[in-house]
Motif scaffolding. Structure first.
Motif, PDB file in Angstrom:
ATOM      1  N   LEU A 133     -49.302 -60.866 -76.559  1.00 41.43           N
ATOM      2  CA  LEU A 133     -48.889 -61.056 -75.167  1.00 41.43           C
ATOM      3  C   LEU A 133     -47.795 -60.081 -74.755  1.00 41.43           C
ATOM      4  N   SER A 134     -46.755 -60.003 -75.565  1.00 40.66           N
ATOM      5  CA  SER A 134     -45.627 -59.155 -75.187  1.00 40.66           C
ATOM      6  C   SER A 134     -46.028 -57.689 -75.154  1.00 40.66           C
ATOM      7  N   SER A 135     -46.812 -57.247 -76.130  1.00 40.04           N
ATOM      8  CA  SER A 135     -47.233 -55.841 -76.166  1.00 40.04           C
ATOM      9  C   SER A 135     -48.145 -55.511 -74.994  1.00 40.04           C
ATOM     10  N   TYR A 136     -49.080 -56.411 -74.707  1.00 36.10           N
ATOM     11  CA  TYR A 136     -49.974 -56.168 -73.568  1.00 36.10           C
ATOM     12  C   TYR A 136     -49.179 -56.102 -72.263  1.00 36.10           C
ATOM     13  N   LEU A 137     -48.319 -57.074 -72.039  1.00 37.21           N
ATOM     14  CA  LEU A 137     -47.574 -57.140 -70.785  1.00 37.21           C
ATOM     15  C   LEU A 137     -46.642 -55.944 -70.594  1.00 37.21           C
ATOM     16  N   GLN A 138     -46.083 -55.454 -71.670  1.00 36.69           N
ATOM     17  CA  GLN A 138     -45.098 -54.385 -71.552  1.00 36.69           C
ATOM     18  C   GLN A 138     -45.701 -52.988 -71.581  1.00 36.69           C
ATOM     19  N   SER A 139     -46.898 -52.839 -72.146  1.00 30.84           N
ATOM     20  CA  SER A 139     -47.405 -51.488 -72.368  1.00 30.84           C
ATOM     21  C   SER A 139     -48.697 -51.144 -71.635  1.00 30.84           C
ATOM     22  N   ARG A 140     -49.378 -52.111 -71.076  1.00 32.36           N
ATOM     23  CA  ARG A 140     -50.678 -51.830 -70.456  1.00 32.36           C
ATOM     24  C   ARG A 140     -50.492 -51.136 -69.102  1.00 32.36           C
ATOM     25  N   ALA A 141     -50.842 -49.866 -69.025  1.00 30.17           N
ATOM     26  CA  ALA A 141     -50.612 -49.077 -67.814  1.00 30.17           C
ATOM     27  C   ALA A 141     -51.437 -49.587 -66.640  1.00 30.17           C
ATOM     28  N   GLN A 142     -52.626 -50.134 -66.906  1.00 26.73           N
ATOM     29  CA  GLN A 142     -53.499 -50.589 -65.829  1.00 26.73           C
ATOM     30  C   GLN A 142     -53.013 -51.878 -65.171  1.00 26.73           C
ATOM     31  N   LEU A 143     -52.075 -52.557 -65.798  1.00 29.05           N
ATOM     32  CA  LEU A 143     -51.617 -53.854 -65.303  1.00 29.05           C
ATOM     33  C   LEU A 143     -50.812 -53.677 -64.014  1.00 29.05           C
ATOM     34  N   ARG A 144     -51.205 -54.394 -62.964  1.00 30.04           N
ATOM     35  CA  ARG A 144     -50.549 -54.267 -61.667  1.00 30.04           C
ATOM     36  C   ARG A 144     -49.631 -55.436 -61.334  1.00 30.04           C
ATOM     37  N   GLY A 145     -49.837 -56.570 -61.976  1.00 31.35           N
ATOM     38  CA  GLY A 145     -49.000 -57.734 -61.712  1.00 31.35           C
ATOM     39  C   GLY A 145     -49.455 -58.908 -62.552  1.00 31.35           C
ATOM     40  N   MET A 146     -48.629 -59.946 -62.570  1.00 32.81           N
ATOM     41  CA  MET A 146     -48.946 -61.132 -63.359  1.00 32.81           C
ATOM     42  C   MET A 146     -48.922 -62.372 -62.477  1.00 32.81           C
ATOM     43  N   ILE A 147     -49.964 -63.181 -62.612  1.00 36.12           N
ATOM     44  CA  ILE A 147     -50.004 -64.507 -62.006  1.00 36.12           C
ATOM     45  C   ILE A 147     -49.586 -65.485 -63.097  1.00 36.12           C
ATOM     46  N   LEU A 148     -48.440 -66.111 -62.907  1.00 32.48           N
ATOM     47  CA  LEU A 148     -47.874 -67.003 -63.918  1.00 32.48           C
ATOM     48  C   LEU A 148     -48.075 -68.456 -63.493  1.00 32.48           C
ATOM     49  N   MET A 149     -48.803 -69.198 -64.302  1.00 35.91           N
ATOM     50  CA  MET A 149     -49.056 -70.620 -64.016  1.00 35.91           C
ATOM     51  C   MET A 149     -47.952 -71.473 -64.622  1.00 35.91           C
ATOM     52  N   MET A 150     -47.361 -72.311 -63.793  1.00 34.03           N
ATOM     53  CA  MET A 150     -46.399 -73.299 -64.282  1.00 34.03           C
ATOM     54  C   MET A 150     -46.798 -74.661 -63.744  1.00 34.03           C
ATOM     55  N   ASP A 151     -46.783 -75.657 -64.588  1.00 36.73           N
ATOM     56  CA  ASP A 151     -46.992 -77.030 -64.136  1.00 36.73           C
ATOM     57  C   ASP A 151     -45.858 -77.378 -63.172  1.00 36.73           C
ATOM     58  N   SER A 152     -46.197 -77.753 -61.958  1.00 41.97           N
ATOM     59  CA  SER A 152     -45.172 -78.008 -60.935  1.00 41.97           C
ATOM     60  C   SER A 152     -44.235 -79.150 -61.320  1.00 41.97           C
ATOM     61  N   ARG A 153     -44.655 -79.976 -62.286  1.00 40.59           N
ATOM     62  CA  ARG A 153     -43.788 -81.075 -62.725  1.00 40.59           C
ATOM     63  C   ARG A 153     -42.746 -80.606 -63.733  1.00 40.59           C
ATOM     64  N   ARG A 154     -42.970 -79.395 -64.311  1.00 39.51           N
ATOM     65  CA  ARG A 154     -42.042 -78.854 -65.316  1.00 39.51           C
ATOM     66  C   ARG A 154     -41.933 -77.338 -65.139  1.00 39.51           C
ATOM     67  N   PRO A 155     -41.402 -76.876 -64.025  1.00 41.51           N
ATOM     68  CA  PRO A 155     -41.328 -75.422 -63.804  1.00 41.51           C
ATOM     69  C   PRO A 155     -40.226 -74.760 -64.624  1.00 41.51           C
ATOM     70  N   LEU A 156     -40.444 -73.489 -64.903  1.00 37.63           N
ATOM     71  CA  LEU A 156     -39.448 -72.654 -65.576  1.00 37.63           C
ATOM     72  C   LEU A 156     -38.957 -73.251 -66.900  1.00 37.63           C
ATOM     73  N   THR A 157     -39.916 -73.578 -67.769  1.00 34.84           N
ATOM     74  CA  THR A 157     -39.544 -73.980 -69.121  1.00 34.84           C
ATOM     75  C   THR A 157     -39.024 -72.752 -69.873  1.00 34.84           C
ATOM     76  N   GLU A 158     -38.507 -72.976 -71.047  1.00 29.71           N
ATOM     77  CA  GLU A 158     -37.987 -71.869 -71.853  1.00 29.71           C
ATOM     78  C   GLU A 158     -39.067 -70.821 -72.113  1.00 29.71           C
ATOM     79  N   LEU A 159     -40.288 -71.269 -72.381  1.00 30.69           N
ATOM     80  CA  LEU A 159     -41.366 -70.330 -72.663  1.00 30.69           C
ATOM     81  C   LEU A 159     -41.818 -69.593 -71.408  1.00 30.69           C
TER      82      LEU A 159
END
Length: 221
Positions: free
Chosen positions: A102-128
């Motif tokens: 995950l970390s290598s793909y997210l940081q190094s993939r040149a074709q990547l334009r953005g990330m859609i991050l899913m969070m359970d609305s009942r527990r947003p912004l967990t440590e992970l």
């Protein structure tokens, strides 16, 4: 209104960085904790029932799945379904593999334009969830959060969840994060926020296509 994402189909699956396809089209990554509703959200956004699959054992899916978007003979983008993270019963070796992938793909993939991050609305912004943001932050590329399962909250609880998430994002901006950080409420069951999510994702794709067209025109001139 027809959406580009409705023309999505399975493309390939990979388990190692060296297997990533040598495609040039822009990629939109979908990430989230196990059980955050990622697969369901992808299916609803693409107006399909079984495009993305949720593992029967949460946290067991170790692959990156690619879906082509646009005409079959000339796709314009790829949706990239990343492995779910954060499930406690996954063996340590598997967790380490996913984190590296995950970390290598997210940081190094040149074709990547953005990330859609899913969070359970009942527990947003967990440590992970925060770790995912911090992995992606150095790229300066946009993150848009879907606060999933908001149908399980009251209106006031939904408002509070969105406010909490935006406040957390403000802290990242204060710390120097340069990319866009946005959030919205989302429910696959009630189709809440579906059009808003469509329009944002497709705007990322359209911008990339427009930039490519402008570059081609400049080259021809």
């Amino acid at each position: 209104m027809p959406f580009l994402l409705h023309q999505a189909r399975f493309f390939t699956t990979v388990n190692h960085l060296h297997d990533l396809p040598p495609t040039a089209q822009p990629e939109i990554a979908f990430a989230g904790r196990s059980n955050a509703g990622k697969s369901t959200a992808i299916n609803v956004l693409c107006n399909q029932k079984r495009l993305a699959f949720a593992s029967k054992t949460p946290g067991r899916t170790q692959h990156i799945n690619y879906f082509s978007v646009g005409p079959a003979d000339e796709p314009v983008a790829h949706l990239v379904d990343l492995p779910g993270y954060g499930y406690a019963e996954v063996p340590g070796a598997a967790k380490a593999h996913w984190e590296a992938l995950l970390s290598s793909y997210l940081q190094s993939r040149a074709q990547l334009r953005g990330m859609i991050l899913m969070m359970d609305s009942r527990r947003p912004l967990t440590e992970l969830d925060r770790r995912m943001i911090e992995w992606f932050a150095p790229t300066g590329k946009p993150i848009h959060t879907l606060l999933t399962k908001c149908d399980k909250l009251t209106r006031q609880e939904s408002t509070n969840a969105l406010r909490t998430t935006k406040k957390g994002f403000a802290d990242y901006r204060a710390a120097g994060y340069q990319g866009e950080l946005t959030a919205q409420l989302f429910s696959a069951l009630k189709r809440t926020g579906l059009e808003e999510a469509h329009e944002l994702i497709e705007s990322w794709i359209a911008q990339d296509v427009a930039d490519d067209s402008a570059g081609d025109s400049t080259s021809e001139a």
